[in-house]
Write a protein that holds these residues in place. Sequence first.
Motif: not given
Length: 305
Positions: A218-229, A272-288
């Motif tokens: 498990r690591h942050s560079g995986s395809l599933s992790a990036s597409e989840a982000g 569980t992915m929402v806080p990370g998206a908020l920290r990165k200010r990814q507004t559209s991702t947060v909504r999704t």
Amino acid sequence: MVGTIDIMLPHYGDTALMQLAVRSVLAQTDPDWRLTVVDDGQEEGVPQWFAALGDDRVRYQRNERNLGITGNFRKCVELVEAEYFTMLGSDDLLLPNYVATLRAAITARPKAAMYQPGVQVIDENGAVCSSLVDEVKRRLYAPRTDGRRTLSGEDLAANLLAGNWLYFPSIAWRSDIVKEVNFREDLSVIQDLALVVELIRRGEELVVDPAVCFQYRRHSGSLSASEAGTGKRFAEARRFFLETAETMQAQGWPKAARAARRHLSMRLHALTMVPGALRKRQTSTVRTLLSYALGKNQHSTPTGP
């Protein structure tokens, strides 16, 4: 008697990790395997590295054009020659007893289509670790077993649709049935669960063997992790689960249909992915992510309770 086991390795990404995966195959205590690496990248020196191995059980080929993850999975399935195969991730590792463990499980329970052995989770550096996702898998969804156990039918489908506790790269598959079904071309990150559910729907069995013989990275560079982000994973998941709910209802499996409609563990994962998206200010991702986690816009025809 179980013959040679094909180990298919669809590769794209980190060359050093892929080489570690290959070395873990070479270190098997049971020598009756054949490794086929299908390289979807263009990194220099990789063909030469394989040529220098000097082991005729290892076959390497590079795609003329990039096929993408699902396209490369499908090509690997087409290249399988043995009665059983596994689809090793290029950043995962086999423990030395992997082939021997799977051969024993297949010999003991030869009628199954899928064999899930025991798995350790490792981090980017190869250290055994744990994560919230894996703890939830183990504690809430994975079956309790002290020995080999055979699972099938609606109960298994409902269980996996509620929370997928399988480790796809570690599974051994019966080749004939997988070649008949193969991976769905329209899915990129949930195609493994789609294949498993379709096999279960067709009446196939899954054998669980608790013997630990595989290390899943498990690591942050995986395809599933990036597409989840980016939220893409969850858009695909929503479509898959709603389609599957209708399929399960038509199958006469209302329990599995309810589990697919709810797909609670995947929605909690999105939350569980929402806080990370908020920290990165990814507004559209947060909504999704919030839309998916809260079950909004999930349109399907009511087909049962």
